[in-house]
Design a protein around this motif. Structure first.
Motif, short mmCIF file in Angstrom:
data_model
loop_
_atom_site.label_atom_id
_atom_site.label_comp_id
_atom_site.label_asym_id
_atom_site.label_seq_id
_atom_site.Cartn_x
_atom_site.Cartn_y
_atom_site.Cartn_z
N SER A 44 0.84 -1.21 0.00
CA SER A 44 0.00 0.00 0.00
C SER A 44 0.87 1.26 0.00
N GLN A 45 0.90 1.90 -1.13
CA GLN A 45 1.63 3.15 -1.29
C GLN A 45 0.64 4.31 -1.13
N PRO A 46 1.14 5.53 -0.86
CA PRO A 46 0.23 6.68 -0.75
C PRO A 46 -0.67 6.83 -1.98
N GLU A 47 -0.12 6.53 -3.18
CA GLU A 47 -0.95 6.70 -4.40
C GLU A 47 -2.11 5.70 -4.44
N ASP A 48 -1.93 4.52 -3.78
CA ASP A 48 -3.02 3.54 -3.74
C ASP A 48 -4.19 4.07 -2.89
N ILE A 49 -3.82 4.71 -1.78
CA ILE A 49 -4.85 5.28 -0.90
C ILE A 49 -5.58 6.40 -1.65
N LEU A 50 -4.80 7.20 -2.38
CA LEU A 50 -5.37 8.30 -3.16
C LEU A 50 -6.33 7.76 -4.23
N TYR A 51 -5.93 6.67 -4.89
CA TYR A 51 -6.75 6.06 -5.93
C TYR A 51 -8.09 5.59 -5.35
N TYR A 52 -8.00 4.97 -4.17
CA TYR A 52 -9.22 4.49 -3.50
C TYR A 52 -10.14 5.67 -3.17
N GLU A 53 -9.53 6.76 -2.71
CA GLU A 53 -10.33 7.96 -2.37
C GLU A 53 -11.01 8.54 -3.62
N GLN A 54 -10.32 8.45 -4.76
CA GLN A 54 -10.93 8.94 -6.01
C GLN A 54 -12.15 8.09 -6.39
N LEU A 55 -12.02 6.77 -6.19
CA LEU A 55 -13.16 5.87 -6.48
C LEU A 55 -14.33 6.22 -5.56
N VAL B 289 -18.21 7.39 -6.41
CA VAL B 289 -19.44 6.79 -5.85
C VAL B 289 -20.35 7.88 -5.31
N ILE B 290 -19.74 8.85 -4.61
CA ILE B 290 -20.54 9.90 -3.97
C ILE B 290 -21.17 10.82 -5.02
N GLN B 291 -20.47 11.03 -6.12
CA GLN B 291 -20.99 11.96 -7.14
C GLN B 291 -22.06 11.34 -8.04
N HIS B 292 -21.93 10.04 -8.32
CA HIS B 292 -22.85 9.42 -9.28
C HIS B 292 -23.54 8.19 -8.69
N ASP B 293 -24.81 8.08 -9.02
CA ASP B 293 -25.61 6.93 -8.58
C ASP B 293 -25.80 6.01 -9.78
N LEU B 294 -25.43 4.72 -9.63
CA LEU B 294 -25.61 3.76 -10.72
C LEU B 294 -26.71 2.77 -10.35
N LEU B 295 -27.35 2.21 -11.36
CA LEU B 295 -28.35 1.17 -11.10
C LEU B 295 -27.72 -0.03 -10.38
N LEU C 15 -19.03 -0.89 -3.99
CA LEU C 15 -19.41 0.33 -4.72
C LEU C 15 -18.19 0.94 -5.40
N CYS C 16 -17.06 0.95 -4.70
CA CYS C 16 -15.83 1.47 -5.32
C CYS C 16 -15.39 0.57 -6.48
N PHE C 17 -15.52 -0.74 -6.28
CA PHE C 17 -15.12 -1.70 -7.32
C PHE C 17 -15.88 -1.46 -8.62
N SER C 18 -17.17 -1.15 -8.50
CA SER C 18 -17.98 -0.96 -9.72
C SER C 18 -17.52 0.26 -10.52
N ARG C 19 -16.81 1.20 -9.86
CA ARG C 19 -16.33 2.43 -10.56
C ARG C 19 -14.91 2.29 -11.09
N ASP C 20 -14.26 1.17 -10.80
CA ASP C 20 -12.81 1.07 -11.05
C ASP C 20 -12.50 0.61 -12.47
#
Length: 433
Positions: A176-187, A191-197, A228-233
């Protein structure tokens, strides 16, 4: 195989689209600002949310998928062509090459009766506590060296509970590098911005499966976050390069058929089915940081789990696993196999759901983790089919007395008391071949 996979995907999309139309819900929409804030505030307690999901249904369940596999045929065979394969009396009628017990013994040599194993209480060669202490010491050394190949070899004999999380991360090459944590936060932001079926399908699946499970209900919030994060990745799309499936496409409204307006839907290309959340649930015992849990699950999915719900001829693919299971039973437990077949209780109809879920939700968690140790150690899912056959062998006496599918299912309804390693050892190394 590809043709069958293609028409199966069309069926899934039809099911998804008809749900969209029936419920008048868009595939995706941007959340209003108020809704975004509300979701952000309850991100760590999404399990308390009780949305009305009564109208949503899983896109498909394992038994629907099994029907597709049963209907697979090889068009290169004329009716009278394949006499040797015609002797296969199981449900799977595709002649793939699968291993027999001598070949499996060679493949899983470290599971032999003379090798120390975690998960065996009474090994005769070495007292268990002596083996365990020495095994832990070697495990610590492997972690110190940060040698992924050594970790993979080591874990074939099982992982000590205290070292498992680190060993799996090492084998899966996850640091786990800092960029991995950042990537997860972006996902998470996506999720927070868009609602998917598919979000509603994920909610529904967790509610139907993990939330009702004695082991996993406490991890409900983790499961929502990860899935939910997985579905956006979109990085998950990379695995379609070696997967027989193709990611579903959606078109911007009014631009149907124009490729430049096509987007993958969901963004990761994977439509969840009934039981999908059970791939994540056992990992919650090992990883308590959501970003780390997420990374491990994603890697496990793109290495292993995708094979359990796509049609291919890969040795770890679900078709090969079904055929391996049926062939082992028919070859080494012929009386049981014929008896169950005669009463209309084809064994695969019972074991299929275990294999599709990699036994998650069926075995006790400590046993499941010992099984998944071996999946990682051997880089293969074949052990799932061997274990499924071993369960039938273990319950053979009771199964010989049943007279219906329902009765056979009742005999095999509860696997939570089974000990995985003794079952595998006895089936592989103590069966007369």
């Amino acid at each position: 195989m590809r043709k069958a996979q293609g028409s199966w995907e069309k069926r899934i999309l039809k099911s998804l689209n008809s749900m969209c139309t029936e419920l008048s819900i868009p595939l995706a929409r941007k959340r209003p600002v108020g809704e975004q804030k509300e979701l952000l505030n309850k991100w760590n307690e999404m399990g308390t949310d009780e949305p009305d999901l009564s109208l949503f249904r899983p896109v498909y369940a394992p038994k629907d998928f099994l029907e597709v596999l049963i209907n697979l045929r090889n068009p290169n065979y004329e009716n009278g062509d394949s006499l040797s394969f015609r002797t296969h009396l199981g449900l799977i009628q595709v002649p793939l090459k699968v291993k027999d017990i001598p070949e499996l013994k060679e493949c899983f040599v470290e599971l032999g009766l003379s090798t120390g194993q975690l998960g065996i209480d009474d090994s005769t060669q070495v007292p268990p506590e002596l083996f365990e202490n020495e095994h832990v010491r070697i495990g610590q050394k492997v972690l110190l060296q940060q040698d992924s190949a050594a970790a993979q070899q080591y874990i074939r004999q099982g992982s000590p509970t205290a070292l498992r999380a680190e060993l799996w991360a090492l084998i899966l090459n996850i640091s786990s590098q800092p960029e991995d944590i950042l990537y997860y936060e972006q996902l998470k932001t996506n999720v927070i911005q868009h609602d998917l079926l598919v979000d509603s399908l994920i909610y529904k699946d967790v509610k139907l499966t993990a939330s009702n499970d004695d082991y996993y209900f406490v991890f409900e919030d983790y499961l929502y976050q990860v899935l939910l994060c997985f579905s956006r990745d979109t990085s998950v799309l990379g695995h379609f390069a070696y997967n027989s499936a193709s990611p579903p496409k959606s078109y911007i409204r009014g631009k149907l058929g124009l490729e430049e307006y096509a987007v993958f839907y969901p963004p990761n290309g994977v439509i969840p089915f009934h039981g999908f959340s059970m791939y994540v649930a056992p990992l919650c015992f090992l990883y308590h940081e959501p970003y780390k849990l997420y990374q491990i699950f994603r890697e496990m999915y793109v290495r292993f789990f995708f094979r359990l719900h796509s049609i291919s001829s890969h040795p770890s693919g679900i078709v090969s696993l079904c055929l391996l299971f049926e062939t082992l039973l028919q070859t080494y437990l012929p009386q049981l196999f014929y008896h169950l077949r005669e009463i209309g209780a084809q064994p695969l109809r019972i074991s299929f759901k275990w294999m599709v879920r990699a036994f998650s939700g069926y075995l006790a968690t400590d046993q499941l983790l010992l099984l998944w140790d071996r999946i990682l150690g051997y880089n293969s899912l074949e052990i799932l089919a061997v274990l499924a056959a071993a369960v039938f062998a273990f319950r053979a006496v009771n199964l010989m007395e049943v007279t219906s599918l329902a009765a056979a299912e009742a005999v095999l309804a509860d696997l939570s008391t089974l000990k995985v390693m003794p079952l595998l050892q006895i089936f592989l190394f103590a069966t007369v071949t």
